[in-house]
Write a protein that holds these residues in place. Structure first.
Motif, PDB file in Angstrom:
ATOM      1  N   THR B 190     -27.066 -14.119  -7.772  1.00  0.00           N
ATOM      2  CA  THR B 190     -27.792 -14.924  -8.761  1.00  0.00           C
ATOM      3  C   THR B 190     -26.822 -15.896  -9.432  1.00  0.00           C
ATOM      4  O   THR B 190     -25.600 -15.674  -9.445  1.00  0.00           O
ATOM      5  N   GLY B 191     -27.382 -16.942 -10.015  1.00  0.00           N
ATOM      6  CA  GLY B 191     -26.557 -17.891 -10.753  1.00  0.00           C
ATOM      7  C   GLY B 191     -25.884 -17.235 -11.941  1.00  0.00           C
ATOM      8  O   GLY B 191     -24.683 -17.414 -12.181  1.00  0.00           O
ATOM      9  N   ALA B 192     -26.672 -16.466 -12.692  1.00  0.00           N
ATOM     10  CA  ALA B 192     -26.133 -15.804 -13.885  1.00  0.00           C
ATOM     11  C   ALA B 192     -24.990 -14.867 -13.517  1.00  0.00           C
ATOM     12  O   ALA B 192     -23.934 -14.864 -14.160  1.00  0.00           O
ATOM     13  N   GLY B 193     -25.201 -14.073 -12.448  1.00  0.00           N
ATOM     14  CA  GLY B 193     -24.157 -13.144 -12.026  1.00  0.00           C
ATOM     15  C   GLY B 193     -22.936 -13.879 -11.492  1.00  0.00           C
ATOM     16  O   GLY B 193     -21.797 -13.529 -11.811  1.00  0.00           O
ATOM     17  N   GLY B 194     -23.190 -14.900 -10.675  1.00  0.00           N
ATOM     18  CA  GLY B 194     -22.087 -15.654 -10.081  1.00  0.00           C
ATOM     19  C   GLY B 194     -21.189 -16.281 -11.132  1.00  0.00           C
ATOM     20  O   GLY B 194     -19.959 -16.263 -11.013  1.00  0.00           O
ATOM     21  N   LYS B 195     -21.823 -16.807 -12.186  1.00  0.00           N
ATOM     22  CA  LYS B 195     -21.058 -17.457 -13.246  1.00  0.00           C
ATOM     23  C   LYS B 195     -20.130 -16.448 -13.937  1.00  0.00           C
ATOM     24  O   LYS B 195     -18.957 -16.717 -14.202  1.00  0.00           O
ATOM     25  N   ILE B 196     -20.662 -15.261 -14.192  1.00  0.00           N
ATOM     26  CA  ILE B 196     -19.853 -14.238 -14.863  1.00  0.00           C
ATOM     27  C   ILE B 196     -18.721 -13.757 -13.959  1.00  0.00           C
ATOM     28  O   ILE B 196     -17.580 -13.590 -14.391  1.00  0.00           O
ATOM     29  N   LEU B 197     -19.037 -13.588 -12.674  1.00  0.00           N
ATOM     30  CA  LEU B 197     -18.001 -13.151 -11.729  1.00  0.00           C
ATOM     31  C   LEU B 197     -16.899 -14.194 -11.600  1.00  0.00           C
ATOM     32  O   LEU B 197     -15.717 -13.851 -11.429  1.00  0.00           O
ATOM     33  N   ALA B 198     -17.276 -15.467 -11.674  1.00  0.00           N
ATOM     34  CA  ALA B 198     -16.264 -16.522 -11.561  1.00  0.00           C
ATOM     35  C   ALA B 198     -15.287 -16.432 -12.729  1.00  0.00           C
ATOM     36  O   ALA B 198     -14.076 -16.619 -12.565  1.00  0.00           O
TER      37      ALA B 198
END
Lengths: 452, 452
Positions: B190-198
């Motif tokens: 997900t976008g939300a998850g990807g942003k946090i992982l980045a």
């Protein structure tokens, strides 16, 4: 046929008697023998290990053994257990068979084991015993006995195979919640354990070693006795509450069973389900096929011999005439820990020899596939042991689909699988092994049989 | 007074209607608001997330909402659940109080969560939804929804907080057995998850992040909706099967309740048990004290404020008028994962403001002590969440011992603790912490409340 999904019984319907099949057998089972004298053992030989009432039950030929009020009172916490028509599984399989399962996973410890743990703790408490010892593998039996001992104020000391103690801590914790003391076996607190640790400090242990430790600790103290979770006659007798209730419940569904399927390790679940139906069959009132399912990795009925052997690995017990793979047989590490026993209940072995039921063996991958399929349809996740029975039920239901037979099939899901999810995960990940058991391995271990 | 230990009901007694308490409240609860416009949100705002029937139930003022036949048919797998008189606990405490518990741990996933998961999956399936997304902490809700989706052929995708995904794999495996896809959250999908992982590849995740991911995934696909396991009105309504059955069972015992105690996190268990009794109380037929028990580490009723706040951490949900500690409050890591929510059901919060029940908060050590005490007496091991209610029941029973009052106390053990044995082990080892929650920490997080 009643259209219900579950038949529940009021607590007034908990059986007031256990059924002792020894009363109805055409031929009595061969007695246990003293390993030294080869003479039948008597009550005195067993008195250091068991209370008088359980010894009496072990050799009784009375058909009805009354359930004491104090035991009934504890049974009320979870009994009678439900009998469920597996409609959703039938639909998923597209079978004309009608499938019923007796569900024992709702007990305090999550399996059928408390059915015998409670009376065992009770009779010991009645005789003034202050402490019970036992062994446990994955912990089903140990947690059931710990619960039962808490009900009667008896201390409980469990030797748990170290491999499980380290890798499967959850049932260990359940035993501790119930107030039991749990030792990793081999332990330094017994002579048998200490000797093994001295030779191999990293020993992973085995059920055989754990039995030796528990028996030694019980023998060493006057106020202590030993408790066993399967194999013995009195244990099988206590488990007949399962089948007695199921008889009444299946009748309430308006059904007569064509096939009864149970998993068998030491034999207590299979006997508990099937003995009351065997009584009815012997009396000519019903005529079901009765079938035990054992693991292909430990096939005592289907590939073992019927001979006198020791019940434990170290050779401390009396000699028991039973189906056995030899007392030094070490089964491959299948996940159904409750089915990894080199022998089989002598009573069940005798009845098998009389031709009163049949047996099949299954690899564990088929069983886990069946357990997962059952869970998706019925919600309940079977433990690895009953998933063996479920696998055979599904196979039979699919045969009925071919033949069009509307067979009535009865089985028992004798425990839930919430403690076994690591094993299910391994199955789902495609990493689960089936084990090949070459005939030479069986023949090699059979050389450990005592000379007859 | 009936001398039974357990009252079981036949499956014909499964309630045919859920009770919607909104029909009987003297003042309607304040509506959810759109965070941008501050206007009450309408059905169209919720349509991307929920099917029409659940949106209708969310705002319904009908008192009786019919249970569809297809939902009843699944409820039959484990409902009605037993009501048990805790005689052995009463005896152990030496109390004149009579204690009854409704036991929901016998459901397929081991908690009360399937009571709402099943209708949610059903209504989505009826509307042609092909996939449901949700978040889960320790996994009670995720495993219930996975089971329910399997019943109706709906795909299930669960975002599980990474800390639990890694450390508590068993409920993750149960979801997989039921056929669900489980992502560790934050996830790259997900976008939300990807942003946090980045920003933080090692993020342990949080329930707030997992909600954001599940909501995003549901919003992004036409055939996908989102499901929530507590907090919302329709969820609380579905859970009233607990209280409706308990009403009938308590009457069968010949009893009238003096005190009803339930644990409250998001509120669905507490509401499910108490709402039918509140209806009877509002009608003047009974007059019990009703008491919620929350964790001292997350005391929304007893130390939170009643204000509009976001339901999630990221601020994606509508504004809900509720008891809250502020949406960026991060509770200390107590083991009762199901009670670690910064807010509280808006419906329950409103009813609390009306003075219709009271609340207390408990530290977790008292609760684990109570859970272990309960298990030793009654066999059933309560999960950490209901052990909060059990702790209050024991405290009250001991007060009755002082006063001599024969109070009739009702509670719900809403889940078994077989997945929580690591936590019990920590308690037994004396290594469990109670957490201090300084007032400044609450005040700091309340600054995150949106301006009113």
């Amino acid at each position: 046929m009643h259209e219900a999904t579950r038949i529940l019984l009021d607590e007034s319907r908990i059986p007031r008697h256990w059924y002792n099949i020894a009363a109805d057998l055409p031929v009595p089972p061969p007695p246990p023998l003293h390993p030294g004298t080869r003479e039948p053992i008597g009550p005195d030989d067993l008195a250091p290990l068991f209370p008088a009432e359980l010894i009496a039950q072990e050799v009784s030929t009375e058909g009805r053994i009354p359930v004491p009020d104090a035991v009934l009172d504890v049974y009320r916490l979870w009994r009678p257990t439900p009998l469920v028509r597996a409609r959703r599984l039938e639909r998923a399989l597209g079978t004309p068979a009608r499938i019923y399962y007796k569900y024992e996973g709702g007990s305090p410890s999550g399996s059928h084991k408390p059915n015998t743990a409670v009376p065992q703790a009770y009779y010991n408490a009645q005789q003034g015993v202050r402490r019970l010892t036992t062994e446990t593998g994955a912990g089903q039996w140990g947690s059931a006995l710990a619960f039962a001992c808490a009900q009667f104020g008896v201390a409980c000391e469990v030797w748990m195979v170290r491999a499980s103690y380290d890798q499967k801590p959850h049932r260990r914790s359940l035993m501790r919640v119930y107030g039991a003391t749990v030792h990793a076996s081999p332990s330094p607190v017994t002579g048998a354990g200490g000797k093994i640790l001295a030779a191999d400090p990293d020993s992973p242990g085995s059920l055989g070693i754990a039995i030796s430790e528990a028996v030694e600790a019980a023998s060493a103290a006057d106020d202590t006795r030993y408790a066993l979770g399967s194999v013995l006659n009195h244990v099988l007798t206590h488990q007949t509450v399962i089948g007695e209730e199921a008889l009444e419940q299946l009748a309430a569904f308006g059904e007569t069973p064509d096939l009864i399927v149970g998993c068998a390790g030491g034999g207590s679940n299979f006997a508990g389900l099937s003995f009351p139906f065997l009584r009815e069959k012997l009396a000519g009132r019903i005529d079901p096929v009765i079938r035990a399912v054992e693991p292909a990795a430990c096939p005592t009925f289907t590939r073992g011999v019927y001979a006198y052997d020791f019940g434990d690995t170290a050779g401390l017990t009396p000699l028991l005439k039973m189906h056995t793979l030899g007392h030094d047989f070490v089964p491959d590490p299948i996940h159904a820990g409750g089915l990894r026993y080199h022998g089989m209940s002598p009573l069940l072995s005798h009845i098998y020899e009389l031709g009163m039921f049949e047996a099949v063996a299954k690899g564990q991958r088929e069983c886990f596939a069946a357990g997962a399929r059952f869970a998706r349809a019925e919600g309940v996740l079977p433990a690895p042991e009953p998933s063996h029975a479920v696998a055979e039920v599904i196979a039979e239901a699919l045969r009925c689909k071919e033949s069009g037979e509307e067979k009535v099939i009865l089985t028992a899901v004798c425990g839930h699988g919430h403690f076994d999810l690591g094993a299910y995960d391994q199955y789902l990940s495609g990493e689960m092994a089936d084990f090949d058991l070459p005939q030479e391995r069986i023949e090699a271990s059979l050389t450990s049989l005592p000379a007859s």
